[in-house]
Scaffold this active site. Sequence first.
Site, PDB file in Angstrom:
ATOM      1  N   ASP A 204       0.807  -1.223   0.000  1.00 19.57           N
ATOM      2  CA  ASP A 204       0.000   0.000   0.000  1.00 19.57           C
ATOM      3  C   ASP A 204       0.838   1.270   0.000  1.00 19.57           C
ATOM      4  O   ASP A 204       0.299   2.369  -0.128  1.00 19.57           O
ATOM      5  CB  ASP A 204      -0.936   0.000   1.223  1.00 19.57           C
ATOM      6  CG  ASP A 204      -2.006  -1.079   1.135  1.00 19.57           C
ATOM      7  OD1 ASP A 204      -2.635  -1.202   0.082  1.00 19.57           O
ATOM      8  OD2 ASP A 204      -2.188  -1.805   2.145  1.00 19.57           O
ATOM      9  N   ASP A 480      -1.975   5.413   6.475  1.00 19.93           N
ATOM     10  CA  ASP A 480      -1.889   4.466   5.348  1.00 19.93           C
ATOM     11  C   ASP A 480      -0.719   3.499   5.513  1.00 19.93           C
ATOM     12  O   ASP A 480      -0.069   3.098   4.533  1.00 19.93           O
ATOM     13  CB  ASP A 480      -1.758   5.206   4.020  1.00 19.93           C
ATOM     14  CG  ASP A 480      -2.952   6.079   3.710  1.00 19.93           C
ATOM     15  OD1 ASP A 480      -3.944   6.010   4.461  1.00 19.93           O
ATOM     16  OD2 ASP A 480      -2.906   6.837   2.729  1.00 19.93           O
TER      17      ASP A 480
END
Length: 513
Positions: A204, A480
């Site tokens: 990610d 994130d």
Amino acid sequence: MAADNPFVDPVTSEDETREASFTVDSTLTVGRDASLTLGTDTLIVLDEAFEEKDSKNCCGIFSSSKISANTRAIPFYNIVWAEFRDGELVIDYAAPKSKTAVQAATLNYRIENPNEAAIEFWVMKLVDRAYGPSQRRKRVKVLVNPHAGRGRAVKWYGRDVEPLLKAARCTIDMVKTKYSGEAIEITENLDVDAYDVVACCSGDGLPYEVFNGLGKRPDARNALSRIAVVHIPCGSGNAMSCNLNGTYSVSLATLAIIKGIPTPLDLISISQGETRFLSFLSQSLGIVAELDLATEHIRWMGQARFTYGFLTRLIKQTTYPCDIAVKVAMDDKSEIREHWKREKVNREPMSERRGYNNFEDDDASARSGNEDGLPPLRYGTINDKLPDGWEMVPHNLRSFYCGNMAYMAMDQDFFPAALPNDGYMDLVCITADTSRLTAIQMMLSVENGKFFDIPEVWYRKILGYRVIPRNQEDGYVSIDGERIPFAPFQAEVHRGLGTVLTKSGHLYEARGP
């Protein structure tokens, strides 16, 4: 002549007549013993030669989709291209090689004395059914992190990704990243008119960099709306692919991207100190942040490192004091569930899924300023006074967890009510007075889909928040999956600011609350 046929409307055009004829007969004969028929959801291939090929264990045909010994059914979803050229019909598709992988395969038929107009019309209908609203022949900028997947990302790209993209006639421009942050530089200077998609072969981390690279541009809003950011799962954290593609399989994710439908994605502005950056996935402080960032040294344990990290902190009764102010939009779980159900059937146009136009608390400042750069911040930054209507409340938490997507990992549906572009963040808090037994039940319920319904789970739809850690010199804040300084920060959501590709065009691949 149509005028001589009482069953044909005399004002019907030649194309309409041909279309009407096609609905009656959607079968194309491609040889003495072979034909292709457009079914409801599949291309039905009848070929007497299949029996001989099967006896030789020939690859490339759907053995699991046999209708009879000489018939195969190929789902339209798996067909990536078809064309008729120089007397040859070519159909490219993704053939399964296992339960979790597909590979590029081709059907070829040389047609003698072809009726070219009829064949081209048949091919057009096949491609229409194969792609639906999805864009064909996408122009793809591929970024490969060569260190992802323990150094196997480049191999996976060459074996599983590139052949499928080529079979779909995509234009490909592949770059191997050399250092952390390079994807920010690449996308900050990208020619957005030359590409439709930026595909990240990584964990990610690369999508995080890509969104922030696009966000740093003078034409940030235009770039973020034009370029779809997608994820091919090659890392240790692959939540984006899980949500958008419904898989951790490299080849299945590639097929999902080929067939993906442009979907606006909410993005979150994070302000910390003098810095503003974007988040697309989640923000956390407390146990969840430590599970992600403080267990890097035991990455060799795989997913078990998260369980180990959780249990050790639970035994120690670790808590995280902080002051929190939240702009709440919905705080009732039944209301949140009904909101998700309405959005599930909402087919609002993409143009209506961007901006703040649906929010009652919107003001002129949200629509002012540079129309090309990032949207102005409605609630200011962490350095401004607390926005009107916000109340700073001291908390002693086990976890502060805010999500923009449903899955944080496969089978970890922390935010079941999350939607790509409803204009809200989903917030979960677990307080310090939660018992150990209840905390364990909470973590177990994430996998069985019952997390949302546990009374002790504090679940809200929110528009913004401010977090100020206290009584700790250092700790972990995860954005994130990336570590940022352990310092106060503020967040607010921008509805539909970014763009991704999804299977449905408006939902994640999650069960919902």
